[in-house]
Design a protein around this motif. Structure first.
Motif, PDB file in Angstrom:
ATOM      1  N   LEU A  51     -37.384 -16.704  15.568  1.00 45.70           N
ATOM      2  CA  LEU A  51     -37.477 -16.211  16.943  1.00 45.70           C
ATOM      3  C   LEU A  51     -36.088 -16.156  17.581  1.00 45.70           C
ATOM      4  CD1 LEU A  51     -40.725 -18.116  17.965  1.00 45.70           C
ATOM      5  CD2 LEU A  51     -40.518 -15.797  17.069  1.00 45.70           C
ATOM      6  N   GLU A  52     -35.824 -16.996  18.562  1.00 49.15           N
ATOM      7  CA  GLU A  52     -34.505 -16.974  19.197  1.00 49.15           C
ATOM      8  C   GLU A  52     -33.399 -17.277  18.191  1.00 49.15           C
ATOM      9  OE1 GLU A  52     -33.656 -16.251  22.722  1.00 49.15           O
ATOM     10  OE2 GLU A  52     -35.473 -15.284  22.004  1.00 49.15           O
ATOM     11  N   GLY A  53     -33.700 -18.177  17.266  1.00 45.78           N
ATOM     12  CA  GLY A  53     -32.688 -18.536  16.272  1.00 45.78           C
ATOM     13  C   GLY A  53     -32.345 -17.400  15.339  1.00 45.78           C
ATOM     14  N   ALA A  89     -46.181  -8.337  31.612  1.00 48.29           N
ATOM     15  CA  ALA A  89     -47.396  -7.524  31.474  1.00 48.29           C
ATOM     16  C   ALA A  89     -47.965  -7.635  30.068  1.00 48.29           C
ATOM     17  CB  ALA A  89     -47.084  -6.064  31.804  1.00 48.29           C
ATOM     18  N   ALA A  90     -47.091  -7.632  29.067  1.00 56.00           N
ATOM     19  CA  ALA A  90     -47.545  -7.775  27.682  1.00 56.00           C
ATOM     20  C   ALA A  90     -48.220  -9.126  27.468  1.00 56.00           C
ATOM     21  CB  ALA A  90     -46.368  -7.606  26.731  1.00 56.00           C
ATOM     22  N   LEU A  91     -47.638 -10.178  28.019  1.00 60.60           N
ATOM     23  CA  LEU A  91     -48.201 -11.515  27.845  1.00 60.60           C
ATOM     24  C   LEU A  91     -49.561 -11.638  28.536  1.00 60.60           C
ATOM     25  CD1 LEU A  91     -44.993 -13.678  28.364  1.00 60.60           C
ATOM     26  CD2 LEU A  91     -46.084 -13.079  26.196  1.00 60.60           C
ATOM     27  N   LEU A 151     -37.941  -4.021  22.588  1.00 59.77           N
ATOM     28  CA  LEU A 151     -38.568  -5.255  22.122  1.00 59.77           C
ATOM     29  C   LEU A 151     -37.778  -5.878  20.985  1.00 59.77           C
ATOM     30  CD1 LEU A 151     -41.146  -6.997  22.554  1.00 59.77           C
ATOM     31  CD2 LEU A 151     -42.178  -5.687  20.690  1.00 59.77           C
ATOM     32  N   ASP A 152     -37.574  -7.186  21.072  1.00 57.04           N
ATOM     33  CA  ASP A 152     -36.975  -7.943  19.974  1.00 57.04           C
ATOM     34  C   ASP A 152     -38.093  -8.567  19.142  1.00 57.04           C
ATOM     35  OD1 ASP A 152     -35.644  -9.617  18.248  1.00 57.04           O
ATOM     36  OD2 ASP A 152     -34.346 -10.525  19.746  1.00 57.04           O
ATOM     37  N   TYR A 153     -38.930  -9.380  19.773  1.00 59.47           N
ATOM     38  CA  TYR A 153     -40.096  -9.912  19.078  1.00 59.47           C
ATOM     39  C   TYR A 153     -41.226 -10.136  20.071  1.00 59.47           C
ATOM     40  CZ  TYR A 153     -38.409 -14.535  20.697  1.00 59.47           C
ATOM     41  OH  TYR A 153     -37.985 -15.594  21.471  1.00 59.47           O
ATOM     42  N   LEU A 154     -42.433 -10.122  19.534  1.00 56.85           N
ATOM     43  CA  LEU A 154     -43.655 -10.418  20.286  1.00 56.85           C
ATOM     44  C   LEU A 154     -44.589 -11.083  19.291  1.00 56.85           C
ATOM     45  CD1 LEU A 154     -45.520 -10.250  22.747  1.00 56.85           C
ATOM     46  CD2 LEU A 154     -46.039  -7.886  22.107  1.00 56.85           C
ATOM     47  N   VAL A 155     -44.816 -12.391  19.454  1.00 50.78           N
ATOM     48  CA  VAL A 155     -45.534 -13.156  18.443  1.00 50.78           C
ATOM     49  C   VAL A 155     -46.579 -14.055  19.081  1.00 50.78           C
ATOM     50  CG1 VAL A 155     -43.553 -13.167  16.863  1.00 50.78           C
ATOM     51  CG2 VAL A 155     -43.873 -15.062  18.471  1.00 50.78           C
ATOM     52  N   LEU A 173     -45.208 -15.433  22.689  1.00 48.18           N
ATOM     53  CA  LEU A 173     -43.802 -15.398  23.086  1.00 48.18           C
ATOM     54  C   LEU A 173     -43.244 -13.994  22.911  1.00 48.18           C
ATOM     55  CD1 LEU A 173     -44.284 -18.147  21.037  1.00 48.18           C
ATOM     56  CD2 LEU A 173     -42.206 -18.782  22.271  1.00 48.18           C
ATOM     57  N   VAL A 174     -42.343 -13.597  23.809  1.00 51.67           N
ATOM     58  CA  VAL A 174     -41.756 -12.269  23.769  1.00 51.67           C
ATOM     59  C   VAL A 174     -40.276 -12.353  24.126  1.00 51.67           C
ATOM     60  CG1 VAL A 174     -42.359 -11.769  26.185  1.00 51.67           C
ATOM     61  CG2 VAL A 174     -41.993  -9.879  24.590  1.00 51.67           C
ATOM     62  N   ALA A 175     -39.499 -11.481  23.519  1.00 54.29           N
ATOM     63  CA  ALA A 175     -38.087 -11.313  23.876  1.00 54.29           C
ATOM     64  C   ALA A 175     -37.777  -9.824  23.827  1.00 54.29           C
ATOM     65  CB  ALA A 175     -37.176 -12.080  22.918  1.00 54.29           C
TER      66      ALA A 175
END
Length: 291
Positions: free
Chosen positions: A115-117, A203-205, A238-242, A260-262
């Protein structure tokens, strides 16, 4: 009265004679109402509250925003005073790292590289190293962290367990604007148009959490979140959405989970997350022949 401490010696001299339970809130400054919520939560949990303000160079990559990260100490101190903070430890880089950047550092293992890492290599090594250093300098009874940085909170808790640190780690729910945008020091980088695009994260979350609660399963929850984010449209990348379990492992079939989203909004990278409850998957009942 909030005392400002600049050196280790001042920190030790101030905290040493203080009685009662001590809480610490670690920040990089540029404080906003989300930080104020953490400070007030600390005030409720302890007799003495210390905030730290330090823009930690170890957690910034070579192409990240260390130099432009906002530094607003006077405004930060005003927020600390209003929240009833007893002392603020605001060391210089040389004071916290007197021998230069540390050779021995704390890593987050495999979880620290996801994720962030994965998007920010070395980020959690920098975070965990400075958190451990500050915990050792302050020796608090409880440390307060925001759930907005959920992976950070999870890794700090794991570090405390794995290294047998005698401190309670308390998480505080994310503070949001009325329209749902999670408060962040980086929001001040957003233009008016970019701020509107940033709402796609929350909104996605919301859509994913609603689908999970409606019995659409992990796959259905993620599909709903992706649709709400609107991949392929302009304004946010979008970077990630998990979807994971609460410890950031594989998502469960039912029960508590975390989404989680980034995403990049213009030149600013934002993160967000929400707790999710996966209801049992609802399967339509087939109508019997002739029924």
């Amino acid at each position: 009265m909030t005392t400002v401490l600049r050196t280790r010696a001042e920190l030790a001299a101030t905290l040493g004679p203080l009685p009662g339970r001590l809480a610490v809130v670690m920040t990089m400054g540029a404080l906003h109402p989300g930080h104020e919520t953490l400070l007030r939560a600390a005030r409720e949990r302890a007799d003495v509250v210390l905030a730290t303000i330090f823009v930690n160079p170890l957690q910034f990559g070579p192409n990240e925003d260390f130099d432009r990260y906002p530094r607003t100490l006077e405004a930060d101190l005003a927020i600390c005073r209003a929240a009833g903070v007893d002392a603020v430890f605001a060391p210089s880089r040389e004071e916290l790292y007197p021998g230069g950047e540390p050779i021995v550092r704390v890593t987050g293992g495999d979880l620290g590289e996801e994720l962030e890492g994965a998007s920010r290599p070395g980020f959690f090594t920098g975070v965990l190293t400075v958190v451990l250093k500050l915990l050792n300098l302050v020796r608090p009874d409880v440390a307060i962290f925001g759930e907005k940085d959920y992976q950070q909170l999870t890794l700090v808790r794991r570090m405390v367990r794995d290294l047998e640190l005698d401190v309670e780690i308390a998480g505080v729910p994310t503070v949001r604007e009325p329209d749902g945008l999670a408060l962040s020091s980086r929001n001040r980088y957003l233009s008016t148009e970019e701020r509107a695009s940033a709402l796609r994260l929350s909104a996605a979350l919301r859509a994913g959490a609603a689908a999970a609660g409606a019995g659409r399963g992990a796959d259905g929850a993620l599909a709903a979140a992706h649709r709400a984010f609107g991949e392929g449209t302009t304004g946010a990348k979008l970077d990630y959405l998990v979807l994971t379990d609460p410890e950031l492992g594989p998502a469960p079939v039912t029960g508590p989970a975390r989404m989680l989203v980034a995403a990049w909004v213009g030149g600013t990278r934002l993160i967000d997350n929400v707790p999710v409850e996966l209801a049992p998957v609802s399967v339509p009942v087939a109508t019997p022949p002739g029924g």
